[in-house]
Motif scaffolding. Sequence first.
Motif, PDB file in Angstrom:
ATOM      1  N   LYS A   9       0.873  -1.153   0.000  1.00 33.96           N
ATOM      2  CA  LYS A   9       0.000   0.000   0.000  1.00 33.96           C
ATOM      3  C   LYS A   9       0.921   1.216   0.000  1.00 33.96           C
ATOM      4  CE  LYS A   9      -3.753   1.804   2.812  1.00 33.96           C
ATOM      5  NZ  LYS A   9      -4.346   1.709   4.132  1.00 33.96           N
ATOM      6  N   VAL A  10       0.619   2.199  -0.829  1.00 33.55           N
ATOM      7  CA  VAL A  10       1.469   3.379  -0.922  1.00 33.55           C
ATOM      8  C   VAL A  10       0.678   4.577  -0.415  1.00 33.55           C
ATOM      9  CG1 VAL A  10       2.768   4.878  -2.483  1.00 33.55           C
ATOM     10  CG2 VAL A  10       2.686   2.415  -2.904  1.00 33.55           C
ATOM     11  N   GLU A  11       1.228   5.249   0.581  1.00 32.52           N
ATOM     12  CA  GLU A  11       0.595   6.458   1.112  1.00 32.52           C
ATOM     13  C   GLU A  11       1.640   7.553   1.152  1.00 32.52           C
ATOM     14  OE1 GLU A  11      -0.813   5.455   4.995  1.00 32.52           O
ATOM     15  OE2 GLU A  11      -2.596   4.427   4.240  1.00 32.52           O
ATOM     16  N   TRP A  12       1.177   8.788   1.037  1.00 24.06           N
ATOM     17  CA  TRP A  12       2.142   9.865   1.188  1.00 24.06           C
ATOM     18  C   TRP A  12       1.631  10.926   2.136  1.00 24.06           C
ATOM     19  CZ3 TRP A  12      -0.076   9.162  -3.796  1.00 24.06           C
ATOM     20  CH2 TRP A  12      -0.965  10.146  -4.194  1.00 24.06           C
ATOM     21  N   GLN A  13       2.591  11.670   2.690  1.00 19.67           N
ATOM     22  CA  GLN A  13       2.288  12.754   3.615  1.00 19.67           C
ATOM     23  C   GLN A  13       2.740  14.051   2.970  1.00 19.67           C
ATOM     24  OE1 GLN A  13       4.757  11.109   6.547  1.00 19.67           O
ATOM     25  NE2 GLN A  13       3.151   9.955   7.563  1.00 19.67           N
ATOM     26  N   GLY A  14       1.919  15.081   3.129  1.00 22.15           N
ATOM     27  CA  GLY A  14       2.237  16.372   2.545  1.00 22.15           C
ATOM     28  C   GLY A  14       1.355  16.623   1.339  1.00 22.15           C
ATOM     29  N   THR A  15       1.316  17.881   0.918  1.00 20.87           N
ATOM     30  CA  THR A  15       0.444  18.262  -0.189  1.00 20.87           C
ATOM     31  C   THR A  15       1.233  18.443  -1.475  1.00 20.87           C
ATOM     32  OG1 THR A  15       0.673  20.543   0.553  1.00 20.87           O
ATOM     33  CG2 THR A  15      -1.282  19.353   1.262  1.00 20.87           C
ATOM     34  N   GLY A  16       2.534  18.276  -1.418  1.00 19.59           N
ATOM     35  CA  GLY A  16       3.350  18.373  -2.610  1.00 19.59           C
ATOM     36  C   GLY A  16       3.904  19.770  -2.817  1.00 19.59           C
ATOM     37  N   PRO A  17       4.841  19.973  -3.727  1.00 15.86           N
ATOM     38  CA  PRO A  17       5.351  18.864  -4.540  1.00 15.86           C
ATOM     39  C   PRO A  17       6.276  17.913  -3.777  1.00 15.86           C
ATOM     40  CG  PRO A  17       6.449  20.916  -5.147  1.00 15.86           C
ATOM     41  CD  PRO A  17       5.374  21.266  -4.162  1.00 15.86           C
ATOM     42  N   GLU A  18       6.905  18.384  -2.700  1.00 15.27           N
ATOM     43  CA  GLU A  18       7.806  17.491  -1.945  1.00 15.27           C
ATOM     44  C   GLU A  18       6.986  16.701  -0.925  1.00 15.27           C
ATOM     45  OE1 GLU A  18      10.983  17.247  -2.860  1.00 15.27           O
ATOM     46  OE2 GLU A  18      10.448  18.731  -4.369  1.00 15.27           O
ATOM     47  N   ILE A  19       7.072  15.383  -0.990  1.00 16.02           N
ATOM     48  CA  ILE A  19       6.280  14.539  -0.098  1.00 16.02           C
ATOM     49  C   ILE A  19       7.151  13.423   0.469  1.00 16.02           C
ATOM     50  CG2 ILE A  19       4.019  14.967  -1.162  1.00 16.02           C
ATOM     51  CD1 ILE A  19       4.471  12.378  -2.801  1.00 16.02           C
ATOM     52  N   GLN A  20       6.636  12.786   1.516  1.00 16.09           N
ATOM     53  CA  GLN A  20       7.250  11.577   2.065  1.00 16.09           C
ATOM     54  C   GLN A  20       6.329  10.417   1.710  1.00 16.09           C
ATOM     55  OE1 GLN A  20      10.215  11.129   3.844  1.00 16.09           O
ATOM     56  NE2 GLN A  20      10.624  13.227   3.201  1.00 16.09           N
ATOM     57  N   VAL A  21       6.867   9.396   1.063  1.00 15.85           N
ATOM     58  CA  VAL A  21       6.067   8.274   0.592  1.00 15.85           C
ATOM     59  C   VAL A  21       6.321   7.061   1.470  1.00 15.85           C
ATOM     60  CG1 VAL A  21       5.492   6.837  -1.395  1.00 15.85           C
ATOM     61  CG2 VAL A  21       6.273   9.196  -1.749  1.00 15.85           C
ATOM     62  N   ASN A  22       5.247   6.494   2.009  1.00 18.69           N
ATOM     63  CA  ASN A  22       5.352   5.306   2.859  1.00 18.69           C
ATOM     64  C   ASN A  22       4.932   4.072   2.075  1.00 18.69           C
ATOM     65  OD1 ASN A  22       6.031   6.819   5.178  1.00 18.69           O
ATOM     66  ND2 ASN A  22       3.881   7.287   5.507  1.00 18.69           N
ATOM     67  N   PHE A  23       5.750   3.018   2.157  1.00 15.17           N
ATOM     68  CA  PHE A  23       5.386   1.723   1.592  1.00 15.17           C
ATOM     69  C   PHE A  23       4.961   0.835   2.741  1.00 15.17           C
ATOM     70  CE2 PHE A  23       7.976   3.646  -1.594  1.00 15.17           C
ATOM     71  CZ  PHE A  23       7.459   3.181  -2.800  1.00 15.17           C
ATOM     72  N   ILE A  24       3.702   0.363   2.704  1.00 12.91           N
ATOM     73  CA  ILE A  24       3.111  -0.369   3.815  1.00 12.91           C
ATOM     74  C   ILE A  24       2.829  -1.792   3.365  1.00 12.91           C
ATOM     75  CG2 ILE A  24       1.131  -0.465   5.382  1.00 12.91           C
ATOM     76  CD1 ILE A  24       0.999   2.690   4.752  1.00 12.91           C
ATOM     77  N   LEU A  25       3.342  -2.748   4.124  1.00 10.36           N
ATOM     78  CA  LEU A  25       3.138  -4.168   3.832  1.00 10.36           C
ATOM     79  C   LEU A  25       2.592  -4.822   5.081  1.00 10.36           C
ATOM     80  CD1 LEU A  25       3.585  -6.363   1.643  1.00 10.36           C
ATOM     81  CD2 LEU A  25       5.800  -6.792   2.689  1.00 10.36           C
ATOM     82  N   ASP A  26       1.441  -5.462   4.951  1.00 10.12           N
ATOM     83  CA  ASP A  26       0.801  -6.136   6.102  1.00 10.12           C
ATOM     84  C   ASP A  26       0.599  -5.182   7.269  1.00 10.12           C
ATOM     85  OD1 ASP A  26       0.760  -8.504   4.669  1.00 10.12           O
ATOM     86  OD2 ASP A  26       2.742  -9.091   5.370  1.00 10.12           O
ATOM     87  N   GLY A  27       0.218  -3.944   6.956  1.00  9.44           N
ATOM     88  CA  GLY A  27      -0.080  -2.990   8.011  1.00  9.44           C
ATOM     89  C   GLY A  27       1.124  -2.334   8.642  1.00  9.44           C
ATOM     90  N   LYS A  28       2.338  -2.681   8.201  1.00  5.77           N
ATOM     91  CA  LYS A  28       3.547  -2.077   8.755  1.00  5.77           C
ATOM     92  C   LYS A  28       4.232  -1.247   7.687  1.00  5.77           C
ATOM     93  CE  LYS A  28       4.679  -5.755  12.035  1.00  5.77           C
ATOM     94  NZ  LYS A  28       4.645  -7.135  11.578  1.00  5.77           N
ATOM     95  N   THR A  29       4.709  -0.073   8.086  1.00  4.74           N
ATOM     96  CA  THR A  29       5.485   0.747   7.166  1.00  4.74           C
ATOM     97  C   THR A  29       6.881   0.152   7.058  1.00  4.74           C
ATOM     98  OG1 THR A  29       4.225   2.724   7.716  1.00  4.74           O
ATOM     99  CG2 THR A  29       6.377   3.059   6.711  1.00  4.74           C
TER     100      THR A  29
END
Length: 80
Positions: A9-29
């Motif tokens: 699952k890919v989620e990001w924080q921030g409104t852009g253009p610079e963001i932090q992208v989290n890759f989540i597998l089985d509920g864990k980042t």
Amino acid sequence: GQLKPGNYKVEWQGTGPEIQVNFILDGKTVATVPGTLKTNDAQVVQDEIVTEETSANTKTLKEIDFSHNKEAVVFEQSGM
């Protein structure tokens, strides 16, 4: 770092253009990487993951396109 194969699952924080992208597998980042949020042109209509072969067994994740909201996340080349 290396990401193992899996359904992330890919989620990001921030409104852009610079963001932090989290890759989540089985509920864990499992990884958080810097990225850039950009808006795709309307003709990009499919979800797509763009990778580049950087060595024999290594693929570098470059971009993820999201068709439903015309957004794309672009990753810096940081040896991921």
